[in-house]
Design a protein around this motif. Sequence first.
Motif, PDB file in Angstrom:
ATOM      1  N   HIS A 101      -5.296 -14.892  -6.076  1.00 26.88           N
ATOM      2  CA  HIS A 101      -5.386 -14.413  -4.701  1.00 26.88           C
ATOM      3  C   HIS A 101      -6.642 -13.562  -4.492  1.00 26.88           C
ATOM      4  O   HIS A 101      -7.326 -13.691  -3.473  1.00 26.88           O
ATOM      5  CB  HIS A 101      -4.132 -13.622  -4.319  1.00 26.88           C
ATOM      6  CG  HIS A 101      -2.971 -14.499  -4.012  1.00 26.88           C
ATOM      7  ND1 HIS A 101      -2.099 -14.929  -4.976  1.00 26.88           N
ATOM      8  CD2 HIS A 101      -2.547 -15.038  -2.851  1.00 26.88           C
ATOM      9  CE1 HIS A 101      -1.184 -15.686  -4.417  1.00 26.88           C
ATOM     10  NE2 HIS A 101      -1.427 -15.775  -3.120  1.00 26.88           N
ATOM     11  N   LEU A 102      -6.947 -12.707  -5.429  1.00 26.80           N
ATOM     12  CA  LEU A 102      -8.163 -11.893  -5.323  1.00 26.80           C
ATOM     13  C   LEU A 102      -9.414 -12.769  -5.346  1.00 26.80           C
ATOM     14  O   LEU A 102     -10.369 -12.511  -4.612  1.00 26.80           O
ATOM     15  CB  LEU A 102      -8.223 -10.867  -6.453  1.00 26.80           C
ATOM     16  CG  LEU A 102      -7.252  -9.698  -6.330  1.00 26.80           C
ATOM     17  CD1 LEU A 102      -7.325  -8.819  -7.572  1.00 26.80           C
ATOM     18  CD2 LEU A 102      -7.542  -8.886  -5.083  1.00 26.80           C
ATOM     19  N   HIS A 103      -9.394 -13.793  -6.165  1.00 25.05           N
ATOM     20  CA  HIS A 103     -10.523 -14.722  -6.231  1.00 25.05           C
ATOM     21  C   HIS A 103     -10.745 -15.370  -4.874  1.00 25.05           C
ATOM     22  O   HIS A 103     -11.880 -15.510  -4.419  1.00 25.05           O
ATOM     23  CB  HIS A 103     -10.229 -15.773  -7.298  1.00 25.05           C
ATOM     24  CG  HIS A 103     -11.360 -16.705  -7.557  1.00 25.05           C
ATOM     25  ND1 HIS A 103     -11.504 -17.905  -6.922  1.00 25.05           N
ATOM     26  CD2 HIS A 103     -12.408 -16.602  -8.405  1.00 25.05           C
ATOM     27  CE1 HIS A 103     -12.579 -18.512  -7.357  1.00 25.05           C
ATOM     28  NE2 HIS A 103     -13.155 -17.738  -8.258  1.00 25.05           N
ATOM     29  N   PHE A 104      -9.683 -15.760  -4.207  1.00 21.33           N
ATOM     30  CA  PHE A 104      -9.788 -16.380  -2.885  1.00 21.33           C
ATOM     31  C   PHE A 104     -10.235 -15.359  -1.836  1.00 21.33           C
ATOM     32  O   PHE A 104     -11.085 -15.656  -0.994  1.00 21.33           O
ATOM     33  CB  PHE A 104      -8.443 -16.986  -2.489  1.00 21.33           C
ATOM     34  CG  PHE A 104      -8.459 -17.624  -1.137  1.00 21.33           C
ATOM     35  CD1 PHE A 104      -9.060 -18.853  -0.953  1.00 21.33           C
ATOM     36  CD2 PHE A 104      -7.890 -16.986  -0.061  1.00 21.33           C
ATOM     37  CE1 PHE A 104      -9.086 -19.444   0.300  1.00 21.33           C
ATOM     38  CE2 PHE A 104      -7.907 -17.564   1.200  1.00 21.33           C
ATOM     39  CZ  PHE A 104      -8.514 -18.788   1.377  1.00 21.33           C
ATOM     40  N   ILE A 105      -9.677 -14.156  -1.887  1.00 19.60           N
ATOM     41  CA  ILE A 105     -10.006 -13.120  -0.890  1.00 19.60           C
ATOM     42  C   ILE A 105     -11.465 -12.697  -1.007  1.00 19.60           C
ATOM     43  O   ILE A 105     -12.157 -12.523  -0.004  1.00 19.60           O
ATOM     44  CB  ILE A 105      -9.066 -11.907  -1.045  1.00 19.60           C
ATOM     45  CG1 ILE A 105      -7.650 -12.287  -0.598  1.00 19.60           C
ATOM     46  CG2 ILE A 105      -9.568 -10.714  -0.245  1.00 19.60           C
ATOM     47  CD1 ILE A 105      -6.603 -11.234  -0.924  1.00 19.60           C
ATOM     48  N   ILE A 106     -11.939 -12.532  -2.227  1.00 21.78           N
ATOM     49  CA  ILE A 106     -13.320 -12.102  -2.437  1.00 21.78           C
ATOM     50  C   ILE A 106     -14.290 -13.177  -1.962  1.00 21.78           C
ATOM     51  O   ILE A 106     -15.394 -12.877  -1.517  1.00 21.78           O
ATOM     52  CB  ILE A 106     -13.555 -11.756  -3.926  1.00 21.78           C
ATOM     53  CG1 ILE A 106     -12.760 -10.498  -4.279  1.00 21.78           C
ATOM     54  CG2 ILE A 106     -15.029 -11.552  -4.222  1.00 21.78           C
ATOM     55  CD1 ILE A 106     -12.755 -10.166  -5.747  1.00 21.78           C
ATOM     56  N   GLY A 107     -13.898 -14.418  -2.031  1.00 19.38           N
ATOM     57  CA  GLY A 107     -14.730 -15.500  -1.517  1.00 19.38           C
ATOM     58  C   GLY A 107     -15.730 -16.038  -2.509  1.00 19.38           C
ATOM     59  O   GLY A 107     -16.830 -16.439  -2.132  1.00 19.38           O
ATOM     60  N   VAL A 108     -15.378 -16.061  -3.758  1.00 21.70           N
ATOM     61  CA  VAL A 108     -16.284 -16.567  -4.774  1.00 21.70           C
ATOM     62  C   VAL A 108     -16.588 -18.043  -4.527  1.00 21.70           C
ATOM     63  O   VAL A 108     -17.717 -18.487  -4.678  1.00 21.70           O
ATOM     64  CB  VAL A 108     -15.680 -16.364  -6.189  1.00 21.70           C
ATOM     65  CG1 VAL A 108     -16.546 -16.985  -7.255  1.00 21.70           C
ATOM     66  CG2 VAL A 108     -15.473 -14.890  -6.452  1.00 21.70           C
ATOM     67  N   ASP A 109     -15.596 -18.807  -4.108  1.00 19.88           N
ATOM     68  CA  ASP A 109     -15.796 -20.222  -3.855  1.00 19.88           C
ATOM     69  C   ASP A 109     -16.660 -20.476  -2.626  1.00 19.88           C
ATOM     70  O   ASP A 109     -17.295 -21.525  -2.523  1.00 19.88           O
ATOM     71  CB  ASP A 109     -14.450 -20.934  -3.676  1.00 19.88           C
ATOM     72  CG  ASP A 109     -13.696 -21.049  -4.987  1.00 19.88           C
ATOM     73  OD1 ASP A 109     -14.346 -21.010  -6.043  1.00 19.88           O
ATOM     74  OD2 ASP A 109     -12.463 -21.176  -4.948  1.00 19.88           O
ATOM     75  N   GLU A 110     -16.684 -19.540  -1.703  1.00 18.92           N
ATOM     76  CA  GLU A 110     -17.462 -19.718  -0.478  1.00 18.92           C
ATOM     77  C   GLU A 110     -18.956 -19.843  -0.795  1.00 18.92           C
ATOM     78  O   GLU A 110     -19.644 -20.689  -0.238  1.00 18.92           O
ATOM     79  CB  GLU A 110     -17.219 -18.548   0.473  1.00 18.92           C
ATOM     80  CG  GLU A 110     -17.846 -18.714   1.825  1.00 18.92           C
ATOM     81  CD  GLU A 110     -17.469 -17.568   2.750  1.00 18.92           C
ATOM     82  OE1 GLU A 110     -18.359 -17.139   3.491  1.00 18.92           O
ATOM     83  OE2 GLU A 110     -16.315 -17.133   2.709  1.00 18.92           O
ATOM     84  N   GLU A 111     -19.443 -19.029  -1.697  1.00 21.07           N
ATOM     85  CA  GLU A 111     -20.858 -19.088  -2.076  1.00 21.07           C
ATOM     86  C   GLU A 111     -21.167 -20.427  -2.752  1.00 21.07           C
ATOM     87  O   GLU A 111     -22.191 -21.052  -2.478  1.00 21.07           O
ATOM     88  CB  GLU A 111     -21.184 -17.940  -3.015  1.00 21.07           C
ATOM     89  CG  GLU A 111     -22.633 -17.902  -3.463  1.00 21.07           C
ATOM     90  CD  GLU A 111     -22.901 -16.740  -4.388  1.00 21.07           C
ATOM     91  OE1 GLU A 111     -23.733 -16.927  -5.300  1.00 21.07           O
ATOM     92  OE2 GLU A 111     -22.293 -15.680  -4.217  1.00 21.07           O
ATOM     93  N   LYS A 112     -20.285 -20.871  -3.625  1.00 20.56           N
ATOM     94  CA  LYS A 112     -20.481 -22.145  -4.302  1.00 20.56           C
ATOM     95  C   LYS A 112     -20.471 -23.288  -3.295  1.00 20.56           C
ATOM     96  O   LYS A 112     -21.286 -24.214  -3.391  1.00 20.56           O
ATOM     97  CB  LYS A 112     -19.379 -22.346  -5.338  1.00 20.56           C
ATOM     98  CG  LYS A 112     -19.538 -23.573  -6.179  1.00 20.56           C
ATOM     99  CD  LYS A 112     -18.432 -23.648  -7.212  1.00 20.56           C
ATOM    100  CE  LYS A 112     -18.547 -24.880  -8.068  1.00 20.56           C
ATOM    101  NZ  LYS A 112     -17.474 -24.958  -9.052  1.00 20.56           N
TER     102      LYS A 112
END
Length: 76
Positions: free
Chosen positions: A36-47
């Motif tokens: 959930h934290l990974h999704f909230i932080i938006g790590v995938d958004e940059e990728k």
Amino acid sequence: MLLYALPRLSLENGPGWVFGFGVVWCLFAFLVIAAHLHFIIGVDEEKTKRLEAVRKAKLQQWQKKWSEETRVSQNS
């Protein structure tokens, strides 16, 4: 859920089924929190943005190559 269940889990008996269940349950709970934290932080958004830029660049190259081939075939 973790705050409610963690104090109720028995991790003091040493190796055994109850201890194993407690450890596995805690690991699973922390894994869910991390996801959930990974999704909230938006790590995938940059990728995703980087991949979209690569796709656009490849599309532009393909369109340029296609238009050059079309010009050459029309001149022949």
